[in-house]
Design a protein around this motif. Structure first.
Motif, PDB file in Angstrom:
ATOM      1  N   ILE A   1       0.839  -1.204   0.000  1.00  0.00           N
ATOM      2  CA  ILE A   1       0.000   0.000   0.000  1.00  0.00           C
ATOM      3  C   ILE A   1       0.870   1.249   0.000  1.00  0.00           C
ATOM      4  O   ILE A   1       0.565   2.230  -0.678  1.00  0.00           O
ATOM      5  CB  ILE A   1      -0.980  -0.032   1.187  1.00  0.00           C
TER       6      ILE A   1
ATOM      7  N   GLU B   1       1.834   2.018  -3.447  1.00  0.00           N
ATOM      8  CA  GLU B   1       0.703   2.577  -4.199  1.00  0.00           C
ATOM      9  C   GLU B   1       0.388   4.005  -3.775  1.00  0.00           C
ATOM     10  O   GLU B   1       0.009   4.834  -4.612  1.00  0.00           O
ATOM     11  CB  GLU B   1      -0.513   1.670  -4.053  1.00  0.00           C
TER      12      GLU B   1
ATOM     13  N   LEU C   1      -8.099  -3.976  -3.180  1.00  0.00           N
ATOM     14  CA  LEU C   1      -8.450  -3.556  -1.817  1.00  0.00           C
ATOM     15  C   LEU C   1      -9.798  -4.121  -1.396  1.00  0.00           C
ATOM     16  O   LEU C   1      -9.981  -4.533  -0.241  1.00  0.00           O
ATOM     17  CB  LEU C   1      -8.472  -2.029  -1.714  1.00  0.00           C
TER      18      LEU C   1
ATOM     19  N   LEU D   1      -9.356   2.564   0.422  1.00  0.00           N
ATOM     20  CA  LEU D   1      -8.264   2.364   1.371  1.00  0.00           C
ATOM     21  C   LEU D   1      -8.697   2.649   2.808  1.00  0.00           C
ATOM     22  O   LEU D   1      -8.326   1.912   3.725  1.00  0.00           O
ATOM     23  CB  LEU D   1      -7.060   3.227   0.987  1.00  0.00           C
TER      24      LEU D   1
END
Length: 190
Positions: free
Chosen positions: A63, A66, A93, A156
């Protein structure tokens, strides 16, 4: 390479495609994503201390990569720049959210952030992620952006909630229910 350039001493910074004030909506957006990434790294380091959370720690590192891509996409002040975030990470996700939601007990009431240290840190990530999302919404009202960044941040924050609850469950630590909460979530039908 020197870390200081002195080019920002007047309150401006460089973007890909120009210079702006350091409080520009674009800088606020990718700066808040950078802040979030620091908290994600902190949560990953804490999770890595627990063998049962090794997979979660690895996902948090992914993550972080990203989030760096998200910030990069927002740092372009020119249209037509190559973008790094596509729709695929948001779909991934969703799969992780479903997995971690299934690993935590049913929830019927609001919960407070915390329980374990890892869970508390993931809740910090969740709230900073929501702030980053608000900053990106502000930016999108002023300039074209990669809409996949907004979608990614929205998923997220849900991931962080699910991961926080799963971390508590895996560590055998109960969530902390908000004592004045009515039952606000319906139990899933089986």
């Amino acid at each position: 390479m020197k870390l200081y350039t002195k080019t920002g001493d007047s309150g401006q910074t460089s973007l890909i495609g120009g210079r702006v004030r350091k409080d520009d909506a674009r800088v606020e957006a990718y700066g808040t994503i950078d802040e979030l990434n620091c908290f994600v790294s902190l949560a990953a380091a804490e999770a890595a201390k627990h063998g049962e959370l090794a997979e979660m720690a690895a996902l948090l590192i992914e993550i972080g990569q990203e989030l760096f891509d998200c910030g990069s996409d927002l740092a372009y002040a020119v249209e037509g720049a190559p973008l790094k975030i596509s729709g695929e990470p948001a779909v991934r996700l969703e799969n992780w959210i479903d997995k971690y939601s299934a690993e935590a007990p049913e929830i019927t009431k609001f919960i407070l952030p915390g329980g374990s240290s890892v869970s508390a840190q993931l809740h910090v990530c969740r709230t900073v992620c929501r702030r980053a999302e608000r900053r990106v919404v502000t930016l999108a009202a002023e300039h074209p952006i990669n809409q996949e960044v907004l979608k990614y941040l929205n998923r997220l924050s849900d991931f962080f909630f699910a991961a926080a609850r799963a971390a508590n469950a895996k560590l055998g630590v109960p969530d902390i229910e908000y004592v004045r909460s009515a039952e606000v979530f319906r139990k899933a039908k089986k």
